[in-house]
Scaffold this active site. Structure first.
Site, PDB file in Angstrom:
ATOM      1  N   HIS A   1      -1.039   2.522  -3.317  1.00 55.67           N
ATOM      2  CA  HIS A   1      -1.271   3.620  -2.364  1.00 55.67           C
ATOM      3  C   HIS A   1      -0.164   4.650  -2.575  1.00 55.67           C
ATOM      4  O   HIS A   1       0.987   4.274  -2.861  1.00 55.67           O
ATOM      5  CB  HIS A   1      -1.149   3.122  -0.913  1.00 55.67           C
ATOM      6  CG  HIS A   1      -2.394   2.534  -0.322  1.00 55.67           C
ATOM      7  ND1 HIS A   1      -2.361   1.464   0.550  1.00 55.67           N
ATOM      8  CD2 HIS A   1      -3.709   2.883  -0.439  1.00 55.67           C
ATOM      9  CE1 HIS A   1      -3.594   1.168   0.939  1.00 55.67           C
ATOM     10  NE2 HIS A   1      -4.429   2.003   0.346  1.00 55.67           N
TER      11      HIS A   1
ATOM     12  N   CYS B   1       3.181   1.906   6.209  1.00 55.21           N
ATOM     13  CA  CYS B   1       1.826   1.353   6.274  1.00 55.21           C
ATOM     14  C   CYS B   1       1.416   1.014   7.709  1.00 55.21           C
ATOM     15  O   CYS B   1       0.236   1.046   8.040  1.00 55.21           O
ATOM     16  CB  CYS B   1       1.718   0.069   5.462  1.00 55.21           C
ATOM     17  SG  CYS B   1       2.100   0.235   3.731  1.00 55.21           S
TER      18      CYS B   1
END
Ligand code: ARG
Length: 278
Positions: A177, A271
């Site tokens: 990511h 996150c």
């Protein structure tokens, strides 16, 4: 002579933020969708919860507002709220996940936004994993692709939000990511791991951010780039020592915060955090 801290070149102003987070009540590593996840190794829900609680507390101590979404049984990765959507100017682009293990999180987060008064909500046509891959830097969206978010989602986000989107291609599966390879520090400052990006994307980053903080692989390997910045405080793992130093030299206040249990799922501070903007 005792060592004295160099004086900060400038004093940084913090931006008070509204954040959405999800308690890791059903957290476990029961499948593997990134190289950090090893289901055969034990993970402990209680430790995950305690570490996550400390992060919530820290945000609140710093003056940020933390909203909570109810976790859903059977969705162990739902704690990674950053993936739940992208919010810019009060508009929400919902998330659509790459892996079926996480697909149900999209509608779960979408309902939260609908129940909390967000009118402009778009169900995406293309796969995007929220702020995992879409990071707002000033009035520009930096948009990751390569592992999760479909590059066609970049154009979709640009059309929906009406802000320029810059696509960046990730090449190392450990940094799957964008928020594992790059952190936005302020409207016009970022830190990143160059080798996590394709050659072309590295060139784009150099052009946009010639003075960026460049991370070493040692710091990126301890998830040092999965950081949260409010413009003054930067929350990141304590083991990312070179980044702490570099940030201090630029007048930021780095704060060490560790989520080793969540790291077993390939997640960290950023996150766990979705920014509710506007
Ligand atoms: N296990 C999760 C996944 O692989 C971790 C997500 C981490 N979130 C993030 N914003 N990087 O999807």
């Amino acid at each position: 002579m005792p060592y004295t801290e160099p004086t900060a070149p400038q004093s940084r102003k913090m931006d008070t933020k509204r954040l959405l987070m999800c308690p890791p009540r059903y957290f476990e590593v029961s499948y593997s969708i990134n190289p950090w996840m090893e289901p055969e190794k034990p993970s402990d829900q209680g430790s995950a919860e305690a570490q996550w609680e400390r992060l919530v507390e820290l945000y609140r101590e710093l003056g940020h507002t933390v909203e909570l979404i109810d976790p859903v049984p059977g969705l162990p990765d739902m704690v990674f709220a950053a993936n739940g959507g992208t919010v810019v100017d009060g508009k929400v682009l919902a998330a659509r996940f790459r892996h079926m293990e996480r697909t149900a999180e999209g509608p779960a987060y979408l309902s939260w936004f609908q129940e909390h008064g967000y009118g402009a909500v778009r169900w995406p046509e293309y796969i995007n994993e929220g702020e995992g891959d879409l990071l707002l830097a000033g009035r520009r969206l930096l948009a990751g692709t390569g592992f999760r978010t479909d590059p066609r989602a970049h154009a979709e986000a640009q059309e929906f939000f009406g802000v320029p989107v810059t696509g960046l291609t990730l090449v190392n599966p450990r940094f799957y990511h964008l928020d594992t390879a790059l952190a936005v520090l302020s409207d016009d400052e970022v830190m990143y791991l160059p080798e996590a990006f394709s050659a072309g994307s590295q060139a784009v980053l150099r052009e946009l951010y010639p003075d960026a903080v460049l991370a070493t692989s040692e710091d990126a390997d301890v998830f040092g780039l999965n950081a949260f910045s409010d413009g003054r405080h930067v929350l990141l793992p304590s083991a990312a020592t070179r980044l702490h130093q570099a940030l201090r030299a630029r007048g930021f206040e780095p704060i060490g915060i560790d989520l080793p249990e969540l790291l077993k799922a390939g997640g960290g501070t950023k996150c766990c955090t979705l920014e509710l903007r506007g």
